[in-house]
Design an enzyme around this catalytic site. Structure first.
Site, PDB file in Angstrom:
ATOM      1  N   ASP A   7      -5.849   2.092  -3.299  1.00 19.16           N
ATOM      2  CA  ASP A   7      -7.093   1.931  -2.551  1.00 19.16           C
ATOM      3  C   ASP A   7      -7.407   3.173  -1.735  1.00 19.16           C
ATOM      4  O   ASP A   7      -8.432   3.240  -1.058  1.00 19.16           O
ATOM      5  CB  ASP A   7      -7.077   0.668  -1.679  1.00 19.16           C
ATOM      6  CG  ASP A   7      -5.999   0.670  -0.595  1.00 19.16           C
ATOM      7  OD1 ASP A   7      -5.182   1.613  -0.563  1.00 19.16           O
ATOM      8  OD2 ASP A   7      -5.989  -0.283   0.215  1.00 19.16           O
TER       9      ASP A   7
ATOM     10  N   SER B  72       0.824  -1.207   0.000  1.00 16.00           N
ATOM     11  CA  SER B  72       0.000   0.000   0.000  1.00 16.00           C
ATOM     12  C   SER B  72       0.861   1.261   0.000  1.00 16.00           C
ATOM     13  O   SER B  72       1.619   1.495  -0.933  1.00 16.00           O
ATOM     14  CB  SER B  72      -0.948  -0.054   1.200  1.00 16.00           C
ATOM     15  OG  SER B  72      -1.941   0.923   1.117  1.00 16.00           O
TER      16      SER B  72
ATOM     17  N   ASP C 145      -2.273   6.159  -3.318  1.00 12.74           N
ATOM     18  CA  ASP C 145      -1.124   5.490  -2.723  1.00 12.74           C
ATOM     19  C   ASP C 145      -0.670   4.377  -3.659  1.00 12.74           C
ATOM     20  O   ASP C 145      -1.166   4.257  -4.778  1.00 12.74           O
ATOM     21  CB  ASP C 145      -1.466   4.960  -1.328  1.00 12.74           C
ATOM     22  CG  ASP C 145      -2.633   3.979  -1.351  1.00 12.74           C
ATOM     23  OD1 ASP C 145      -3.391   3.985  -2.332  1.00 12.74           O
ATOM     24  OD2 ASP C 145      -2.798   3.222  -0.377  1.00 12.74           O
TER      25      ASP C 145
ATOM     26  N   ASP D  52      -1.084   1.210  -4.025  1.00 14.91           N
ATOM     27  CA  ASP D  52      -2.001   0.227  -4.616  1.00 14.91           C
ATOM     28  C   ASP D  52      -3.358   0.829  -4.938  1.00 14.91           C
ATOM     29  O   ASP D  52      -4.286   0.108  -5.298  1.00 14.91           O
ATOM     30  CB  ASP D  52      -2.164  -0.987  -3.703  1.00 14.91           C
ATOM     31  CG  ASP D  52      -2.870  -0.676  -2.396  1.00 14.91           C
ATOM     32  OD1 ASP D  52      -2.897   0.504  -2.004  1.00 14.91           O
ATOM     33  OD2 ASP D  52      -3.404  -1.608  -1.761  1.00 14.91           O
TER      34      ASP D  52
END
Length: 445
Positions: A245, A102, A241, A243
């Site tokens: 999400d 992340s 960020d 990834d």
């Protein structure tokens, strides 16, 4: 033994704590629990990753563990975490695995696991997986034709982009947006989606090389985005960020619009359209008191949960609610996705701007953020702090002083011997003074 699963999967230094051997065993244990043998059809797992270099190594290990357990793998390559959750659902896979840390720096990596339907795992499921990882139980070892096979797909990104585009009603014509992709999984998808929806897009930090993910950019480093929005005269900026999400924003003046304000904008919009079920927003205890005050004025109830988007998700499912999220920018719209989706969130925010012809700053003014001070205090015994008379008395004194004009929260860390002391008050200096006094009391326990 320290619990392997944290608030969002297994995470640690790649090739340090998180070795290929551990990744393989996590995958085999997850397959045993989530895709047990004996089904009429061979189970399928969707596997994706963000672009950090160690993802290549760990993805290979995870795929090996899954196929060694008799699970076929759909390898979707570099995609955002919510894309893996979505594809797990639409392909009716038994599980999905995302290799990502992340917002963490490049040397770290992680393994996020989704159950069928693209849902995050409950604690008891994680506990069952952990027991198998630690060797408490046999793992399947099929041979011959029973070994899983791997299919690499080239159209997974297109499937996800179509899903995102379908989630937006109307057009983003007239909206100019700068998007910071954090050199992460959003780098190819986010600019393409926003442009397809009609926005004029300026992409920054969208050239991942495996080593530069989250490096001075993205949702944890907003300075470049703030400067770019002002320099280009854009209507807003969007920060993802590694990834994707998460979604944080910047208004036209360069001011940061955090997850609380984004949720406030969406909650009001959804209340107007009749989409906000029970006129309720789900947030964590870390959300600013200003969100509660603003939502109360708008006729919206805020239900709070423990910190972590998994707890927000649990409350959303339990109450049948339609919007929830965190101050950090994880926002969940259950009707459109099973987990936080930064790109989807950004589309909805820009859609609200285009629909109303109002600026982001104007829309976000539905709430006023109270000054918030957070101090992390190292302690020898987290449990002892909560019952210490000096701390209990201190909290009571602060609560009496602030009344309904502020808030105090003491929260033990889930992974370290730390207690987080948070105070919100109308004046920054008052918040700092009260937080430091409580921190001193906590440190003396």
């Amino acid at each position: 033994m320290t619990r392997l699963f944290g608030t969002d999967g297994v995470r640690g230094l790649a090739n340090g704590l998180l070795t290929p051997e551990l990744a393989l065993r996590v995958a085999r244990a997850a397959a045993t629990v989530l895709a047990p043998s004996g089904e009429s059809e061979r189970p399928v797992a969707v596997v994706g990753r963000d672009p950090r270099a160690s993802g290549e190594m760990l993805s290979a290990a995870v795929i090996a563990g899954l196929t060694a357990s008799g699970v076929d793998v759909l390898d979707v390559g570099v995609l955002p975490t919510p894309a893996v959750a979505y594809l797990t659902s639409v392909h009716r896979a038994a599980l999905g695995v995302m290799i990502s840390a992340s917002h963490n720096p490049m040397p770290d990596n992680g393994i996020k696991i989704f159950a069928s339907g693209g849902h995050k795992l409950d604690d008891d499921v994680e506990d069952r997986i952990e027991s198998l990882i630690s060797g408490e139980g046999l793992l399947p070892a099929p041979t011959g034709a029973a070994i899983g096979r791997v299919r690499v797909t080239e159209d997974a990104a297109d499937e996800y982009i179509v899903h995102l585009r379908d989630a937006l009603t109307g057009s983003l014509d007239g909206v100019t947006v700068v998007v910071d992709c954090a050199h992460g999984a959003a780098s190819s998808v986010a600019p393409a989606v926003y442009a397809a929806a009609g926005a004029q897009v300026i992409a920054i930090h969208a050239d991942p090389d495996g080593l530069n993910i989250n490096d001075g950019c993205g949702s944890t480093h907003m300075e470049d985005l703030q400067e770019a929005v002002i320099r280009h005269g854009a209507d807003l900026g969007i920060a993802h960020d590694g990834d994707a999400d998460r979604c944080l924003a910047v208004d036209a003046s360069g001011s940061v619009v955090d997850g609380d304000a984004i949720m406030a904008v969406l909650a009001v919009a959804m209340k107007e359209s009749g989409e906000l079920i029970e006129n309720t927003l789900v947030a964590t205890v870390m959300s600013n008191l200003g969100l509660h005050i603003g939502m109360r004025a708008a006729g919206i109830t805020v239900v709070t949960t423990a910190v972590g988007d998994r707890y927000v998700l649990e409350e959303l499912r339990a109450g049948g609610y339609s919007l929830g999220g965190e101050q950090s920018g994880h926002v969940v719209l259950p009707a459109l996705g099973t987990t936080g989706d930064g790109i989807l969130t950004a589309l909805r925010v820009m859609g609200r701007m285009a629909q109303t012809r109002r600026s982001l700053a104007d829309l976000a003014a539905v709430m006023t953020t109270l000054p918030q001070v957070l101090i992390n205090v190292k302690v020898s015994d987290k449990a002892a702090v909560a019952s210490a008379k000096s701390v209990v008395d201190g909290v009571a004194e602060v609560e009496q002083l602030l009344g309904d004009t502020g808030r105090v929260l003491l929260r033990p860390s889930g992974t370290e011997q730390l207690v987080r002391v948070m105070v919100e008050a109308a004046e920054p200096e008052l918040a700092r003074r009260l937080a430091q006094d409580l921190a001193n009391r906590v440190g003396q326990v």
